[in-house]
Scaffold this active site. Structure first.
Site, mmCIF file in Angstrom:
data_model
loop_
_atom_site.group_PDB
_atom_site.id
_atom_site.type_symbol
_atom_site.label_atom_id
_atom_site.label_comp_id
_atom_site.label_asym_id
_atom_site.label_seq_id
_atom_site.Cartn_x
_atom_site.Cartn_y
_atom_site.Cartn_z
ATOM 1 N N GLU A 116 0.720 -1.281 0.260
ATOM 2 C CA GLU A 116 0.293 0.537 -0.038
ATOM 3 C C GLU A 116 0.433 1.512 -0.338
ATOM 4 O OE1 GLU A 116 -2.961 -0.576 2.790
ATOM 5 O OE2 GLU A 116 -3.691 -2.297 2.638
ATOM 6 N N GLU A 269 -6.286 -8.511 -0.640
ATOM 7 C CA GLU A 269 -6.409 -8.884 0.536
ATOM 8 C C GLU A 269 -7.556 -8.059 0.525
ATOM 9 O OE1 GLU A 269 -4.497 -5.464 3.698
ATOM 10 O OE2 GLU A 269 -2.698 -6.145 3.729
#
Ligand SMILES: *[C@@H]1O[C@H](CO)[C@@H](O)[C@H](O)[C@H]1NC(C)=O
Ligand SMILES: *[C@@H]1O[C@H](CO)[C@@H](O)[C@H](O)[C@H]1NC(C)=O
Ligand SMILES: *[C@@H]1O[C@H](CO)[C@@H](O)[C@H](O)[C@H]1NC(C)=O
Ligand SMILES: *[C@@H]1O[C@H](CO)[C@@H](O)[C@H](O)[C@H]1NC(C)=O
Ligand SMILES: *[C@@H]1O[C@H](CO)[C@@H](O)[C@H](O)[C@H]1NC(C)=O
Length: 356
Positions: A116, A269
């Site tokens: 991220e 995810e």
């Protein structure tokens, strides 16, 4: 004759689907009470997990995964990105230590560079990591190519906060300040037939909608519960039966706006917390994850409304509750398994119960 031909096609389609639609699980280790790596891999095998994603490239774990029927995604840490971007020899060394040493006996299939990276650009150092991301990805790919390793894809998992707009899905767009990074990333992913990895959580979208407005997103819609709940995108006329498809298609349309209308998606995810906040119950977590597994392991794949039939490799977050994670209480309750390895609730990977 026609019948034989049809079933032959069906067999091909089905075996292809089985190969590509295996369910993955994130193996996060931010807990001080977790089972050993050896026990964890045994548990993953008992669950029939097809893929595992690591947040590092730990020697012991990769060694233990050797000879196992599990595809593996490994991660280059954010603080390794600048070095690798600047120096091909550091990329070579990283790939040697973490891929070549274990490959092919450990079925490494993805190298994910960073975690991220676009979600926390606060300091000049963060900005430099964002700038270095694609150069580092290219160097890792160069090393793999030079070593003749062709079936390991390179990508990076990004969070949905990269989006400027997600609703309606057809108006999906990336934040303008990220475009300077996003365009070269998409060029790399498209050019190497890798996947655009996203961390995508209908739970957070639902949670926020609850916080702001008690009724705007229906819980059934967020839980992928098949019912009569649907949303029609006014621009495309496509009908959405769940929030996950809406979120995924917003990314599909954002990529298409930049000229990339055929890039594969993967979910690095997703999941649902089972405790610690509104909507975080074992029932809801079990329902979301079981619905996700059913959707993502269907053969042939049912894709999304904008991309029917697109197979979307998916990793559930997470194997364990991780008691050392920061943030709201839910952060420590995303696990499928208790610290002793017993299931917190029932999930059926490939339709088979974990433990009966
Ligand atoms: C960095 O900025 C993001 C928003 O871009 C914010 O959510 C995050 O908390 C910040 N992180 C730190 C360590 O300040
Ligand atoms: C709640 O959401 C609905 C549907 O999106 C919207 O029409 C309404 O104005 C919102 N109400 C508030 C108080 O934000
Ligand atoms: C969905 O079905 C339920 C029960 O069958 C019904 O009460 C509800 O009004 C329906 N909602 C919509 C949007 O059709
Ligand atoms: C994406 O890759 C394909 C080849 O696989 C190529 O034909 C296409 O032009 C590429 N798209 C862009 C926008 O570069
Ligand atoms: C899991 O699979 C078992 C056996 O196939 C079945 O009995 C059970 O209902 C399934 N559970 C869920 C939550 O889908």
């Amino acid at each position: 004759m026609a019948l034989v031909f049809t079933s032959f096609l069906y067999l091909i389609a089905f075996s292809g689907a089985v190969a590509s639609n295996k369910i993955g699980i994130n193996y996060g280790r931010l807990g001080n009470n977790l089972p050993s790596p050896a026990r964890s891999i045994e548990l993953l095998q008992n669950m029939n997990v097809g893929r595992v994603k690591l947040y590092d490239a730990d020697y012991e774990i990769l060694n233990l995964l050797s000879g196992k029927n599990i595809d593996v995604a490994i991660t280059v840490a954010n603080d390794e990105i600048a070095g690798i971007a600047a120096n091909q020899r550091l990329a070579d060394q990283w790939v040697y230590e973490h891929v070549v040493t274990h490959y092919p006996n450990t079925r490494i299939r993805f190298v994910l560079v960073g975690h991220e990276v676009f979600s926390s650009i606060n300091t000049t150092q963060d900005l430099q990591i964002a700038r270095d991301l694609v150069p580092a990805i290219r160097r890792v790919k160069n090393t793999l190519r030079a070593r003749g390793i062709r079936n390991v894809k390179v990508g990076t998992p990004l969070a949905m906060d990269m989006m400027e707009t997600t609703y309606p899905p057809s108006s999906g767009s990336f934040k303008p300040e990220l475009l300077e990074f996003m365009v070269p990333l998409l060029k790399f992913i498209n050019g190497t037939k890798s996947s655009f990895f996203i961390d995508v959580y209908p739970y957070f979208a639902w949670f926020q909608s609850q916080a702001m407005n008690q009724t705007s997103i229906n819980l059934d819609f967020a839980l992928l519960r098949t019912g009569n709940e649907s949303y029609t995108d006014p621009l495309t006329g496509l009908v959405y039966k769940n929030l996950l498809d809406q979120m995924l298609d917003s990314v599909v349309y954002a990529m298409a706006k930049l000229g990339y209308d055929d890039v594969n998606l993967a979910i690095s995810e997703t999941g649902w917390p089972h405790e610690g906040g509104p909507g975080a119950t074992r029932e809801n977590a079990a329902e979301y994850n079981n619905n996700l597994i059913r959707k993502m392991s269907a053969g042939p794949s049912n894709g999304t409304p904008a991309r029917p039939n697109m197979a979307i490799p998916s990793f559930i977050f997470s194997l364990y509750d991780e008691d050392q994670k920061y943030g709201p209480d839910t952060e420590r309750h995303w696990g499928l398994l208790n610290p002793d390895g017993s299931p917190i609730y029932q999930v059926n990977i490939t339709g088979k119960a974990i433990f009966d």
